[in-house]
Enzyme design. Structure first.
Site, short mmCIF file in Angstrom:
data_model
loop_
_atom_site.label_atom_id
_atom_site.label_comp_id
_atom_site.label_asym_id
_atom_site.label_seq_id
_atom_site.Cartn_x
_atom_site.Cartn_y
_atom_site.Cartn_z
N TRP A 136 0.82 -1.22 0.00
CA TRP A 136 0.00 0.00 0.00
C TRP A 136 0.85 1.27 0.00
O TRP A 136 1.84 1.37 0.72
CB TRP A 136 -0.86 -0.02 1.26
N ASP A 175 0.13 9.15 0.99
CA ASP A 175 0.77 10.46 0.78
C ASP A 175 2.26 10.47 0.37
O ASP A 175 3.07 9.76 0.97
CB ASP A 175 0.75 11.28 2.07
N GLU A 226 -5.17 18.28 6.81
CA GLU A 226 -4.03 17.37 6.75
C GLU A 226 -2.99 17.87 5.74
O GLU A 226 -3.29 18.66 4.84
CB GLU A 226 -4.50 15.98 6.32
N TRP A 264 -9.42 8.62 -0.51
CA TRP A 264 -9.71 7.69 0.58
C TRP A 264 -11.05 7.00 0.39
O TRP A 264 -11.22 5.84 0.75
CB TRP A 264 -9.71 8.43 1.92
C1 FRU Z 1 -3.43 11.90 4.87
C2 FRU Z 1 -3.06 11.19 6.14
C3 FRU Z 1 -2.10 12.05 6.95
C4 FRU Z 1 -1.37 11.04 7.76
C5 FRU Z 1 -1.26 9.88 6.83
C6 FRU Z 1 -1.30 8.54 7.49
O1 FRU Z 1 -3.75 11.10 3.81
O2 FRU Z 1 -4.21 10.86 6.88
O3 FRU Z 1 -2.74 13.06 7.70
O4 FRU Z 1 -0.12 11.52 8.16
O5 FRU Z 1 -2.33 9.99 5.92
O6 FRU Z 1 -0.99 7.54 6.60
#
Ligand code: FRU
Length: 498
Positions: A36, A39, A223, A306
């Site tokens: 997987w 980010d 985020e 997501w």
């Molecule tokens: C964004 C997020 C971030 C976090 C990461 C965890 O897509 O939720 O805020 O650091 O993914 O995988």
């Protein structure tokens, strides 16, 4: 000294990536080495190469305890995979090394800053994730976590700020040699805010101010923030969770937000002038930018959403791709994006048509393929009468097609991937409004095996979507309801690569 957890991840990726045939991956977009990917992290220039890390769970195609994967490149297109850089192996990050960034220290070492996640039982008996900012220092391949971790904790968050939502530090070096970083946080109003910190040496950090506050306007928690100067403006990028749509903006739930503004010289506060989505398609999140040695600001994003991850089937051992790196600019108060110019080096021979008349369905000899750079410029054949709709259909055969269409009456652009390999009832369409140019529109489609990125009117508006269509569906056709003339320029991409 690397931990057992990191050694295991490094061994696993080396063995299992071999089971993924090259043809089952995108040709020129970075995909999860194995398992997987989410980010992009630590997008930077170090020791003469571009570095890109990403959120990584090697052991399955689903999100899990986060590691950092690592790749380097000299052109942002051909990536050499390096061993995983970070694993969740300390008390303060035992439940994940979340997103963060990288820079080069004055002494030549590479500094990584990431969010350490550690689940702790709360007074109410529930386990919740405590998020802190942590450091690791390395040579571009191996990293040692800093003894003084974590370097930013709830003590460094202004009053009312959450210790459960405090993540994704983006650092940069200031002209005077000091460092700054911006971190996402959830304040008492339950939405999001960006906190600005500064440091003289990269290790000791101090709270400076709230850089920008959501005040429940754009989703909730913010985020993966970024903050930089571009074309005389200050720009904030962030990815808000749980957005409500506003007109044709912010249709993605977890979406992307660009705030364009300036600094107030008196107070030093960021003053917003304009806001917009970064991408108007389905799959684009958590972008991060860097400045190249030749001064370009390049952005790369996670080419996924997501809420639509269920498009995935379990046939593949990898899941998750990065977008094409994009050069960004501010023009007329908006964010413009273009594929990096290095992409042109992957072009094969040009197929070109001028002033082609279309009224109904049309195919053009030599125009087909799943990895192409295709530019189509469309005008009404008769300016008075106009036309009702123009569409490009691709990844097409009897069973499949993905289509993008333009409806000049409302100046609405639509992408539809209903017939693009999904066996799930997730969102397959997205509409957005582009600036009206009297029925004229220019579309540049960058197609790789499993994605389409559409740069509209030279990058004023961008629409990105993944597709999972059988690779044998490689037809491209054009459709007009009403009469148009179009110019077409097409190059096959990466025919010779690898
Ligand atoms: C964004 C997020 C971030 C976090 C990461 C965890 O897509 O939720 O805020 O650091 O993914 O995988």
């Amino acid at each position: 000294m690397s931990s057992q957890t990191l050694r295991e991840a490094r061994k696993y990726e080396e063995v299992y990536e071999k089971m993924i045939p090259e043809e089952e991956r995108p040709k020129f977009h970075l995909s999860a080495r194995v398992g997987w990917m989410n980010d992009p992290n630590g997008f930077s220039w170090y020791k003469g190469e571009y570095h890109l890390f990403y959120q990584y769970h090697p052991y399955s195609t689903h999100w899990g305890p986060m590691h950092w994967a690592h790749a380097v490149s000299s052109d942002l297109l051909h990536w050499k995979l390096l061993p995983a850089a970070l694993a969740p192996d300390e008390i303060y990050d035992k439940d994940g090394c979340f997103s963060g960034s990288a820079l080069e220290l004055g002494d030549g070492r590479q500094l990584l800053m990431y969010t350490g996640v550690c689940k702790e039982r709360q007074a109410d008996g529930l386990y919740r994730e405590i998020q802190t900012q942590c450091l690791a220092v390395g040579d571009g391949v191996d990293y040692v976590k800093y003894d003084g971790n974590p370097v930013l904790t709830e003590k460094d968050v202004p009053e009312g700020g959450s210790r459960f939502d405090f993540r994704d530090p983006k650092m940069w070096k200031n002209p005077d040699g000091t460092y700054s970083c911006v971190v996402g946080n959830r304040p008492a109003d339950g939405s999001g805010q960006l906190l600005l910190y500064k440091s003289a040496d990269g290790f000791k950090w101090e709270f400076q101010r709230v850089l920008a506050a959501n005040r429940n306007r754009f989703g909730r928690m913010w985020e993966c923030p970024d903050f930089f100067e571009l074309d005389g403006k200050k720009v904030v990028l962030t990815s808000p969770q749980d957005m409500l749509p506003q007109g044709f903006e912010y249709h993605n739930g977890n979406g992307t937000l660009c705030l364009i503004g300036h600094m107030d010289p008196e107070s030093g506060a960021f003053v917003e002038e304009a806001n917009q989505s970064v991408d108007y398609g389905i799959d684009f999140y958590a972008p991060q930018t860097m400045r190249t040695p030749d001064g370009r600001r390049i952005m790369i994003g996670w080419m996924q959403n997501w809420d639509t991850c269920d498009m995935r089937t379990d046939e593949h051992r990898w899941y998750g791709q990065m977008s094409i790196p994009r050069e960004i600019r501010i023009r007329d108060g908006r964010l413009w994006q273009e594929p990096i110019r290095e992409l042109e080096s992957l072009r094969g021979e040009k197929v070109e048509y001028r002033q082609e008349f279309v009224n109904g369905e049309r195919e053009l000899k030599g125009v087909k393929g799943r990895c192409v750079d295709l530019t189509v410029t469309v005008r009404p054949a008769d300016a008075e009468r106009g036309y009702r709709k123009f569409a490009v259909r691709f990844a097409q055969n009897d069973l499949y097609r993905t289509s993008v269409s333009y409806h000049p009456a409302e100046s609405v652009f639509k992408i539809d991937r209903k017939f693009s390999g999904s066996r799930r009832a997730v969102i397959h369409q997205r509409r957005s409004q582009v600036r009206d140019r009297n029925g004229e529109i220019k579309l540049r489609l960058i197609l790789d095996r499993f994605s389409a990125e559409v740069f509209i009117n030279d990058g004023e508006h961008v629409v990105t979507s993944t597709i999972y269509t059988d690779l044998r569906a490689d037809g491209i056709s054009f459709f007009a309801d009403g009469a148009v003339t179009m110019d077409v320029e097409m190059y096959e991409l990466a025919g010779e690569v690898h």
